[in-house]
Design an enzyme around this catalytic site. Sequence first.
Site, PDB file in Angstrom:
ATOM      1  N   ASP A 281       0.850  -1.205   0.000  1.00 49.00           N
ATOM      2  CA  ASP A 281       0.000   0.000   0.000  1.00 49.00           C
ATOM      3  C   ASP A 281       0.880   1.247   0.000  1.00 49.00           C
ATOM      4  O   ASP A 281       1.690   1.448   0.905  1.00 49.00           O
ATOM      5  CB  ASP A 281      -0.893  -0.010   1.233  1.00 49.00           C
ATOM      6  CG  ASP A 281      -2.079   0.944   1.110  1.00 49.00           C
ATOM      7  OD1 ASP A 281      -1.907   2.027   0.518  1.00 49.00           O
ATOM      8  OD2 ASP A 281      -3.167   0.602   1.590  1.00 49.00           O
TER       9      ASP A 281
ATOM     10  N   SER B 156      -7.006   4.321  -1.640  1.00 47.44           N
ATOM     11  CA  SER B 156      -6.802   2.865  -1.605  1.00 47.44           C
ATOM     12  C   SER B 156      -8.071   2.062  -1.842  1.00 47.44           C
ATOM     13  O   SER B 156      -7.998   0.924  -2.317  1.00 47.44           O
ATOM     14  CB  SER B 156      -6.200   2.461  -0.254  1.00 47.44           C
ATOM     15  OG  SER B 156      -4.911   2.973  -0.103  1.00 47.44           O
TER      16      SER B 156
ATOM     17  N   THR C 265      -8.168  -1.374   1.712  1.00 49.59           N
ATOM     18  CA  THR C 265      -7.745  -2.408   0.769  1.00 49.59           C
ATOM     19  C   THR C 265      -8.434  -3.741   1.005  1.00 49.59           C
ATOM     20  O   THR C 265      -9.047  -4.300   0.087  1.00 49.59           O
ATOM     21  CB  THR C 265      -6.213  -2.562   0.789  1.00 49.59           C
ATOM     22  OG1 THR C 265      -5.617  -1.316   0.423  1.00 49.59           O
ATOM     23  CG2 THR C 265      -5.759  -3.643  -0.177  1.00 49.59           C
TER      24      THR C 265
ATOM     25  N   PHE D 158      -5.341  -9.282  15.671  1.00 47.70           N
ATOM     26  CA  PHE D 158      -4.166  -9.160  16.535  1.00 47.70           C
ATOM     27  C   PHE D 158      -3.965  -7.769  17.124  1.00 47.70           C
ATOM     28  O   PHE D 158      -2.980  -7.540  17.824  1.00 47.70           O
ATOM     29  CB  PHE D 158      -2.920  -9.558  15.737  1.00 47.70           C
ATOM     30  CG  PHE D 158      -2.997 -10.937  15.146  1.00 47.70           C
ATOM     31  CD1 PHE D 158      -2.906 -12.057  15.951  1.00 47.70           C
ATOM     32  CD2 PHE D 158      -3.192 -11.120  13.779  1.00 47.70           C
ATOM     33  CE1 PHE D 158      -2.985 -13.337  15.413  1.00 47.70           C
ATOM     34  CE2 PHE D 158      -3.273 -12.391  13.235  1.00 47.70           C
ATOM     35  CZ  PHE D 158      -3.171 -13.505  14.051  1.00 47.70           C
TER      36      PHE D 158
ATOM     37  N   GLU E 125      -1.562  -7.806   2.129  1.00 46.64           N
ATOM     38  CA  GLU E 125      -1.345  -6.362   2.072  1.00 46.64           C
ATOM     39  C   GLU E 125      -0.315  -5.928   3.105  1.00 46.64           C
ATOM     40  O   GLU E 125      -0.479  -6.178   4.305  1.00 46.64           O
ATOM     41  CB  GLU E 125      -2.639  -5.589   2.322  1.00 46.64           C
ATOM     42  CG  GLU E 125      -2.439  -4.085   2.161  1.00 46.64           C
ATOM     43  CD  GLU E 125      -3.456  -3.221   2.901  1.00 46.64           C
ATOM     44  OE1 GLU E 125      -3.531  -2.016   2.592  1.00 46.64           O
ATOM     45  OE2 GLU E 125      -4.159  -3.741   3.792  1.00 46.64           O
TER      46      GLU E 125
ATOM     47  N   ASP F 261       2.020   2.600   3.652  1.00 47.60           N
ATOM     48  CA  ASP F 261       1.173   3.768   3.418  1.00 47.60           C
ATOM     49  C   ASP F 261       1.010   4.605   4.686  1.00 47.60           C
ATOM     50  O   ASP F 261       1.075   5.843   4.646  1.00 47.60           O
ATOM     51  CB  ASP F 261      -0.191   3.293   2.916  1.00 47.60           C
ATOM     52  CG  ASP F 261      -1.146   4.435   2.633  1.00 47.60           C
ATOM     53  OD1 ASP F 261      -0.923   5.167   1.668  1.00 47.60           O
ATOM     54  OD2 ASP F 261      -2.127   4.573   3.399  1.00 47.60           O
TER      55      ASP F 261
ATOM     56  N   ASP G 148      -0.959  -0.294  -4.780  1.00 47.30           N
ATOM     57  CA  ASP G 148      -2.247   0.270  -5.162  1.00 47.30           C
ATOM     58  C   ASP G 148      -2.104   1.698  -5.663  1.00 47.30           C
ATOM     59  O   ASP G 148      -2.863   2.154  -6.515  1.00 47.30           O
ATOM     60  CB  ASP G 148      -3.242   0.194  -4.008  1.00 47.30           C
ATOM     61  CG  ASP G 148      -2.695   0.791  -2.710  1.00 47.30           C
ATOM     62  OD1 ASP G 148      -1.499   1.137  -2.659  1.00 47.30           O
ATOM     63  OD2 ASP G 148      -3.468   0.888  -1.733  1.00 47.30           O
ATOM     64  N   HIS G 149      -1.130   2.426  -5.139  1.00 48.47           N
ATOM     65  CA  HIS G 149      -0.878   3.804  -5.562  1.00 48.47           C
ATOM     66  C   HIS G 149       0.499   4.199  -5.054  1.00 48.47           C
ATOM     67  O   HIS G 149       1.156   3.440  -4.329  1.00 48.47           O
ATOM     68  CB  HIS G 149      -1.950   4.757  -5.006  1.00 48.47           C
ATOM     69  CG  HIS G 149      -2.057   4.718  -3.509  1.00 48.47           C
ATOM     70  ND1 HIS G 149      -1.157   5.349  -2.683  1.00 48.47           N
ATOM     71  CD2 HIS G 149      -2.946   4.104  -2.683  1.00 48.47           C
ATOM     72  CE1 HIS G 149      -1.480   5.134  -1.414  1.00 48.47           C
ATOM     73  NE2 HIS G 149      -2.564   4.372  -1.397  1.00 48.47           N
TER      74      HIS G 149
ATOM     75  N   HIS H  88      -1.356  11.158  -1.299  1.00 45.87           N
ATOM     76  CA  HIS H  88      -0.934  10.158  -2.277  1.00 45.87           C
ATOM     77  C   HIS H  88      -0.300  10.814  -3.504  1.00 45.87           C
ATOM     78  O   HIS H  88      -0.559  11.979  -3.816  1.00 45.87           O
ATOM     79  CB  HIS H  88      -2.112   9.316  -2.738  1.00 45.87           C
ATOM     80  CG  HIS H  88      -2.668   8.432  -1.671  1.00 45.87           C
ATOM     81  ND1 HIS H  88      -3.824   7.702  -1.832  1.00 45.87           N
ATOM     82  CD2 HIS H  88      -2.228   8.148  -0.420  1.00 45.87           C
ATOM     83  CE1 HIS H  88      -4.065   7.009  -0.741  1.00 45.87           C
ATOM     84  NE2 HIS H  88      -3.108   7.269   0.138  1.00 45.87           N
TER      85      HIS H  88
END
Length: 595
Positions: free
Chosen positions: A141, A185, A250, A369, A413, A418, A463-464, A541
């Site tokens: 990400d 995302s 995501t 978690f 992911e 990110d 993703d970006h 982003h």
Amino acid sequence: MSSTGTDSTKLGDVGLIEVQLDSLDSSHNFANSNGGTPRTKTLPEQQQLQRQQQKNVFKSKVFIIAVSFSSVLMIAMCIGFLVHYEFSGDISDMETVSYWHVTLPKEQQEWYDRGINELKLALNRELNRRRAKNVILFVGDGMGPNTVTAARIYGYKEEGLLSWERFPHMGLLKTYCANKQVPDSFSTATALFGGVKVNYETGGVDATVPLGNCSASLQETHHVQNILNWAQADGMRTGFVTTTRVTHATPAALYAHVPDRRWESESTMPAEAQQQGCLDIARQLVKQKTGQQINVIMGGGRQMLVSNVNGTDSDPLDTWAGHSTDGRNLIQDWAQQKAEQGQSHAVIQNNGQLKQLDAANVDYVLGIFANGHLKYDHERDGSDAGMPSLTNMTLKALEVLGNSDKGYLLIVEAGMIDQAHHRGNARKALSEVLALNEAVQAVQAHLKAKDQLDETLLIVTADHSHSLTINGHPDRGADILGLAGNSKTEDTPYTTLTYGTSYQGFQVDPERMMRKDPSLSDTRDWEYTQQAAINTNENLHGGSDVTIHARGAMSYLFHGVHEQSYVAHVISYALRIGRFRDSTIAESLAELMPL
């Protein structure tokens, strides 16, 4: 054979007919010139004349030219076949290719040797055309090209490579979404998984659904189906692993149909949307069909699944994202559903429970978690009471998913890349890329040990991107987190890494009224915020293309510049699911390809 005054031949002897006709013509001319009748040649005379004319044919210019041309053509064809054979051999076996071995200065020899080695790899590359049994899709990400380059240098210096950069096939993905040049995302994940570009901050619904419009999102005709739905319909096992909340943008795109990514729990939904019947993302994960059929769910996000949880220093709440307060306990509901259906299942909530999980005897796993996102990898408590790494979760997920002969689809992911970029902490982002690199290496080793590399399509992409830049002219081998040089206009040092936008990135020295001198700070500190051109609430982003790397079954289908939505169609075709499941063409092609 002959009679007096006439010339007769075998009907099939064309050559003799021509000779006889010539003879008759010659006799006729002779008789006319002498005022008499033509004299008939005897058979021996005719045969002698025929042999003489045949000899003349072999001496004619036309015959010589024809033979010469044919000889040249045959020689050219032979040369062509030899050249084709030699080049065919080159493609399949570079070891047999000869090249000039010359003595060069070491400063040149290094690069010649590297060039030859890369050429060998390229020429020996094979196309794996078999149908994929399994697909593993890694998503970094926010892992744009500059992030990858900086992480490579951070971990392995300029000459090194990350594990996926050794994959034989790669391309670029265009990341714009349906209504924005620079995406988020949720929209990009929908493109990756569903093959359809959608509006900014929406997911699982097409571009007819505006941001925040609950009623439009409830129309099932505008729901985007995806690789997870298609794989489940074909009887495959499915799962996802993330270092963020399992309800974050995501992973949510895999199972939810929502007009606003912020609707992770009821606390961030408008009352009107709830009254209209829209479900928050957490409820869709546990209460709707696609989420219920997911075999492996691992990540954080307890605060969205269970109401009124308390944060601790080791496991804080994500205060900016909201948390449930309606009395729910969706973790308990999930376990109850599985028990009622007689399905073997497990709920795990720390590193120790993950290690002890008997993957061979469980079909469904819910691993939550953390209250919010998981800790950054360098901050993790590696004890049994702590949080697992991305590698730990991914390998255990593969053990659970591998219990079926029907194959599996796993999405992994690395979401904290990110998160670190959004805070302007470049070192944390690069560290998270290296954690992803470790997971990819571990998965390849796992597949190799099980002899599944060739039947599995392994993909690594993003993703970006983010607005991270690599600046100046630092020396080769310099610390990527260090200084690049001094500004020529203000004489203030600047770092190699900076951002276009950032939170607290535009740093001013109040005494000098100039940019703050970064050499006065520890630029390697985990909490150091790189300077930026523009201050805003967070690092935004970037809009650049992102790379995609692939190996294994059908990996050659990534080969150029693609729309991001192309990825879902490749996965669907490689697995023969979704629109390709009942395709006569696809099934016919599959019969020609080994399983």
